[in-house]
Design an enzyme around this catalytic site. Structure first.
Site, mmCIF file in Angstrom:
data_model
loop_
_atom_site.group_PDB
_atom_site.id
_atom_site.type_symbol
_atom_site.label_atom_id
_atom_site.label_comp_id
_atom_site.label_asym_id
_atom_site.label_seq_id
_atom_site.Cartn_x
_atom_site.Cartn_y
_atom_site.Cartn_z
ATOM 1 N N ARG A 1 0.827 -1.207 0.000
ATOM 2 C CA ARG A 1 0.000 0.000 0.000
ATOM 3 C C ARG A 1 0.869 1.268 0.000
ATOM 4 O O ARG A 1 0.548 2.259 -0.649
ATOM 5 C CB ARG A 1 -0.931 -0.023 1.216
ATOM 6 C CG ARG A 1 -1.952 1.071 1.192
ATOM 7 C CD ARG A 1 -3.174 0.726 2.045
ATOM 8 N NE ARG A 1 -4.170 1.759 1.865
ATOM 9 C CZ ARG A 1 -4.464 2.687 2.788
ATOM 10 N NH1 ARG A 1 -3.847 2.673 3.948
ATOM 11 N NH2 ARG A 1 -5.368 3.598 2.527
ATOM 12 N N HIS B 1 0.576 4.091 -2.828
ATOM 13 C CA HIS B 1 0.244 5.484 -2.523
ATOM 14 C C HIS B 1 1.373 6.453 -2.876
ATOM 15 O O HIS B 1 1.130 7.639 -3.077
ATOM 16 C CB HIS B 1 -0.140 5.635 -1.049
ATOM 17 C CG HIS B 1 -1.563 5.263 -0.789
ATOM 18 N ND1 HIS B 1 -2.306 5.797 0.237
ATOM 19 C CD2 HIS B 1 -2.400 4.420 -1.442
ATOM 20 C CE1 HIS B 1 -3.528 5.291 0.209
ATOM 21 N NE2 HIS B 1 -3.602 4.442 -0.796
ATOM 22 N N HIS C 1 -6.493 -5.871 -3.799
ATOM 23 C CA HIS C 1 -7.251 -6.030 -2.562
ATOM 24 C C HIS C 1 -7.477 -7.492 -2.185
ATOM 25 O O HIS C 1 -8.132 -7.773 -1.185
ATOM 26 C CB HIS C 1 -8.573 -5.254 -2.649
ATOM 27 C CG HIS C 1 -8.370 -3.770 -2.512
ATOM 28 N ND1 HIS C 1 -9.344 -2.845 -2.807
ATOM 29 C CD2 HIS C 1 -7.288 -3.048 -2.108
ATOM 30 C CE1 HIS C 1 -8.860 -1.627 -2.585
ATOM 31 N NE2 HIS C 1 -7.623 -1.716 -2.176
ATOM 32 N N TRP D 1 -10.701 -8.528 2.449
ATOM 33 C CA TRP D 1 -11.483 -8.795 1.236
ATOM 34 C C TRP D 1 -11.572 -10.293 0.945
ATOM 35 O O TRP D 1 -12.496 -10.741 0.294
ATOM 36 C CB TRP D 1 -10.823 -8.123 0.036
ATOM 37 C CG TRP D 1 -10.907 -6.628 0.005
ATOM 38 C CD1 TRP D 1 -11.881 -5.889 -0.619
ATOM 39 C CD2 TRP D 1 -9.989 -5.681 0.564
ATOM 40 N NE1 TRP D 1 -11.617 -4.541 -0.459
ATOM 41 C CE2 TRP D 1 -10.467 -4.385 0.263
ATOM 42 C CE3 TRP D 1 -8.807 -5.785 1.298
ATOM 43 C CZ2 TRP D 1 -9.811 -3.212 0.646
ATOM 44 C CZ3 TRP D 1 -8.156 -4.623 1.700
ATOM 45 C CH2 TRP D 1 -8.662 -3.360 1.366
#
Ligand code: ZEM
Length: 364
Positions: free
Chosen positions: A47, A51, A243, A259
């Site tokens: 992540r 980002h 995800h 998820w």
């Protein structure tokens, strides 16, 4: 002597093997997560890489992984980055051991290690990012907002990509269809023709900006074309399948839960579950999210659910649910591209991306 040592250090040119050592160290630390989440820092490291890359804006050529500006406030404090301090702190440990690596290279290599070590495909990667300053930090709002719909998703991902300017003299351009444009000074009409396939593909993707055609010089007539290579629907869907990994944390994003049933193994389960489960809105005080009706233990964000509601997205989501190999191939290409957004080509140390080896491959 100390002076010599400093000199050696200054002249140090890391090799692929040196980067492999950094990869290996990240892989090692990823697993030192006993009490953390599902026992791996892999998802949060991925992540961080996403980002840092996903802030890229092709029009202003700002953001992206090149300068690793999430180190600075206020970008580090942007709502979207909540919780990523965990990942940045882990990477700081690695940086201390390998001070020659840039933060942008370190963070994206962390994303590569996360995917590869958690059973995903090889992600072609190469170093060359440089450390920037706080002045290069990006404004808030560039990363996707999970509460929104397909228009928002497309707007965010269409902003990424890159623009390439093609300049061509008239003579090399063959075939149909042609586009007429008028000479800005003399007012004469000139024809721009492109190979038919190129044109129709580009037009379908709306990534050929013909308005930008212009004549560069009166004496050597040539045309410029802005070809916008932005992410398309297929790539948006492929990237969203990340995800499969990790989970939402109510104290970070407000959302809660994983998820998939295997949040530390990269699979196409995210897509399978989207189709196979019945998804219902979760009844709680938190932000709008879905849960699987059968167990109530899995979640989908509104932006995830859009992938089976929007006709164009759904086509790709179905293909990935049905074919893991196809999914791995497309995900790898899209992620490699994401990680290189905005890094000037001349900064890369090699003309072709490398294949970093997994820990298992090195044992073999
Ligand atoms: Zn995510 N993501 N993401 N994502 N993401 C979260 C967690 C993770 C969106 C989003 O709002 C959120 C991509 C795309 C998109 C990962 C990777 C990638 C969370 C939960 C949210 C809310 C954060 C939390 O609470 O900790 C949206 C709207 C996206 C648009 C498509 C892409 C692309 C990714 C990588 C290629 C990962 C690995 C996580 C899990 C992090 C963790 O700590 O477990």
């Amino acid at each position: 002597t100390g002076v010599q040592a400093a000199k050696v250090k200054a002249n140090f040119v890391p090799s692929k093997e040196d980067y492999q050592k950094v990869y290996n160290r990240i892989a090692e630390i990823m697993d030192e997560a006993d009490d953390y989440d599902d026992g791996s820092y892999g998802p949060v490291l991925l992540r961080l890489a996403w980002h840092s890359s996903g802030t890229y804006d092709k029009d202003t050529k700002t953001g992206g992984s090149n300068y690793a500006t999430m180190r600075f406030e206020p970008e580090s404090l942007h709502g979207a980055n909540a919780g990523l301090n965990v990942a940045r702190e882990i990477m700081e440990k690695v940086k201390k051991e390998f001070p020659w690596i840039s933060y942008g290279d370190l963070w994206t290599l962390g994303g590569v290690a996360a995917i590869q070590e958690m059973g995903g495909p090889n992600i072609p990667w190469r170093p060359g990012r440089i450390d920037g300053t706080a002045a290069e930090a990006t404004p808030d709002g560039r990363l996707p907002d999970a509460s929104q719909g397909s228009d928002h998703l497309r707007n965010i991902f269409y902003r990424m990509g890159y623009v390439r300017i093609y300049t061509s003299r008239f003579d090399f351009l063959p075939t149909l269809p042609s586009v007429t444009t008028s000479h800005p000074i003399k007012g004469e009409v000139v024809m721009l023709s492109l190979p038919l396939g190129t044109y129709s593909r580009a037009a379908a993707r709306k990534d050929l900006d013909l308005r930008a055609c212009s004549i560069l010089s009166l004496w050597t007539p040539s045309l410029t074309l802005r070809r916008i290579h932005r992410f398309n629907d297929q790539e948006i869907v492929a990237l969203s399948g990340a995800h499969a990994l990790g989970r939402c944390h109510s104290n970070r994003s407000g959302y809660e839960g994983p998820w998939t049933f295997s949040p530390t193994t990269f699979t196409n389960d995210f897509f399978k579950l989207l189709f196979d489960e019945k998804w219902v809105w979760k009844k709680w005080n938190g932000p709008k999210q879905l849960e699987d009706k059968s167990t109530g233990s899995l979640m989908m964000l509104p932006t995830d659910y859009v992938l089976v509601q929007d006709k164009s997205f759904k086509k790709f989501a179905k293909a990935y649910a049905d074919d893991m190999e196809l999914y791995f191939k497309d995900f790898s290409a899209a992620l490699a591209r994401l990680f290189e957004l905005g890094v000037p080509t001349q900064q890369f140390v090699s003309s072709e991306p490398w294949k970093m080896r997994t820990v298992d491959e090195q044992k073999a």
